[in-house]
Design an enzyme around this catalytic site. Structure first.
Site, PDB file in Angstrom:
ATOM      1  N   LEU A 138       0.839  -1.211   0.000  1.00  0.00           N
ATOM      2  CA  LEU A 138       0.000   0.000   0.000  1.00  0.00           C
ATOM      3  C   LEU A 138       0.868   1.253   0.000  1.00  0.00           C
ATOM      4  O   LEU A 138       1.852   1.345   0.728  1.00  0.00           O
ATOM      5  CB  LEU A 138      -0.910   0.036   1.229  1.00  0.00           C
ATOM      6  N   TYR A 224      12.647   0.548   1.859  1.00  0.00           N
ATOM      7  CA  TYR A 224      13.771   1.147   1.145  1.00  0.00           C
ATOM      8  C   TYR A 224      14.745   1.719   2.170  1.00  0.00           C
ATOM      9  O   TYR A 224      14.321   2.208   3.218  1.00  0.00           O
ATOM     10  CB  TYR A 224      13.279   2.259   0.202  1.00  0.00           C
ATOM     11  N   TYR A 234      14.819  10.727   4.180  1.00  0.00           N
ATOM     12  CA  TYR A 234      14.163   9.433   3.995  1.00  0.00           C
ATOM     13  C   TYR A 234      14.394   8.513   5.194  1.00  0.00           C
ATOM     14  O   TYR A 234      13.568   8.455   6.100  1.00  0.00           O
ATOM     15  CB  TYR A 234      14.609   8.755   2.683  1.00  0.00           C
TER      16      TYR A 234
END
Length: 398
Positions: A138, A224, A234
């Protein structure tokens, strides 16, 4: 109607049905060109309409001959408004699956909700009995909690302090400097609630309770890590905090699935062009440099190559699934090779408006982005009239 790309910020608001179908066909052709996988037979893909979710559904069906159920939240066409790319992708997938004699049905709705979980379980019981692989892929900006009703909105921000670095506008090709302010505690909590592991666990709990997970069933979610250049925005930012939660959930689910001899994994994948990654400052510039380096070294992969390798070389290679020290499957191994990262970093220091087109694949990045929505795809006449009203057979049956 003649369909052209239209943009609102980083979002493409139109998509081309024939271009999307061609992109799906290419992924299917690639999968069929590879050796068959002795893999799963009945697969549920939660988030199956684009990116890694779509590619894993294609590999399951056309690489391993599996029956598949896909869950997604996409918009059909309405009047002069096109459907979303994910709608057209799913319609094309079902059409090709039917041609190949493969079972494929889809459910369109909010996968975070109890209703869609129940609807999916009913469909599994009716048509498949049980599933032996659950892919959780998702990607959503918001989530309504199914029990409390609280609405969570994710953000992509650093934690603790502001972050300044280079970025690129891939439409104009302009390299500039950007500063992102740090997230609040509420924004961190919201991002973890949307992108972390809670909903994945809710799905597995519901599937286990309903008895629709086969003996030895596997579940995989995607993550990731990336290079240090992107860490502040990130891996060490709000998204990274959510991925940490996802990875912790994988350990919890792995222990829980032992009761049926099953396993839960997080697969750490390569950086790829997606609608969500395009909205993260710094990341499009990094991907443009990475693509050029990996293409020069003959190492470049897209979604379908990554998912084929995940299934063929990791999940279903026979024997124990290879994982890193944290129990994660690593198919970002080519991206993270020392020589690749060293060259990307070298180019990062040199990249500016004058050098961008010479040392990066900014054009490839831009083309990949447009192809997410069915544009700039070879063999499609974009001046021709096309009907935007495309049906998804299994959804139209209702």
């Amino acid at each position: 109607m003649v369909i052209k790309p239209k943009f609102r910020g980083f979002i493409c608001t139109t998509s081309h049905p024939e271009g999307c179908a061609r992109q799906v066909a290419r992924q299917i052709e690639y999968t069929k060109s590879q050796p068959k996988i002795n893999g799963p037979k009945k697969v549920l893909v939660i988030g199956s309409s684009t990116g890694y979710g779509l590619a894993s559904r294609i590999v399951s069906a056309f690489g391993a001959g599996a029956d598949t159920i896909g869950v997604f939240f996409e918009r059909p066409s309405s009047g002069n408004r096109t459907a979303t790319a994910g709608w057209y992708n799913s319609a094309a997938f079902e059409k090709e699956a039917a041609k190949a004699g493969l079972f494929a049905k889809s459910i369109n709705g909010d996968a975070f909700s109890k209703e869609i979980k129940e609807q999916t379980i009913d469909l599994i019981k009716k048509d498949l009995g049980q599933v032996d692989l659950v892919i959780y892929s998702l990607a959503a900006p918001k989530r309504v909690h199914p029990e409390t009703g609280e609405v969570f909105s994710s953000v992509i921000k650093p934690i603790g302090q502001s972050y300044t670095n280079k970025t690129v506008d891939f439409h104009s090709g302009q390299v500039s400097e950007t500063t992102i302010e740090p997230a609040t505690e509420k924004e961190i909590r919201h991002t973890v609630a949307v992108m972390g592991g809670e909903d994945w666990k809710m799905w597995i709990d519901a599937l286990l309770k309903a008895g629709v997970l086969a003996e030895g069933a596997t579940t995989v979610a995607f993550s990731y890590i990336g290079p240090e250049i992107t860490y502040p925005v990130y891996r060490e930012g709000t998204v990274g905090r959510a991925k940490d939660d996802l990875e912790k959930t994988a350990h919890d689910l792995d222990a829980q699935l032992k009761q049926i001899g099953g396993h839960a994994y997080v697969s750490v994948n390569k950086a790829l062009v997606t609608q969500s990654s395009a909205a993260i400052p710094v990341v499009p510039l990094y991907i443009s440099l990475l693509y050029q380096v990996m293409k020069e070294k003959g190492l470049h992969e897209g979604c379908i190559e990554q998912m084929y390798r995940l299934f063929a070389d990791r999940l279903y290679a026979g024997g124990e699934v290879p994982v890193d020290g944290q129990g994660r499957i690593r198919i970002d191994d080519l991206e993270m090779k020392e020589d690749v990262q060293k060259e990307v970093l070298n180019r990062w220091d040199r990249v500016n408006n004058e050098t961008l087109r010479e040392i990066s694949d900014i054009e490839g990045y831009r083309r990949d982005f447009f192809q997410l929505f069915g544009f700039e795809t070879e063999g499609i006449d974009y001046e021709a009239d096309v009907d935007p009203d495309v049906k998804i057979p299994s959804i139209e049956e209702k």
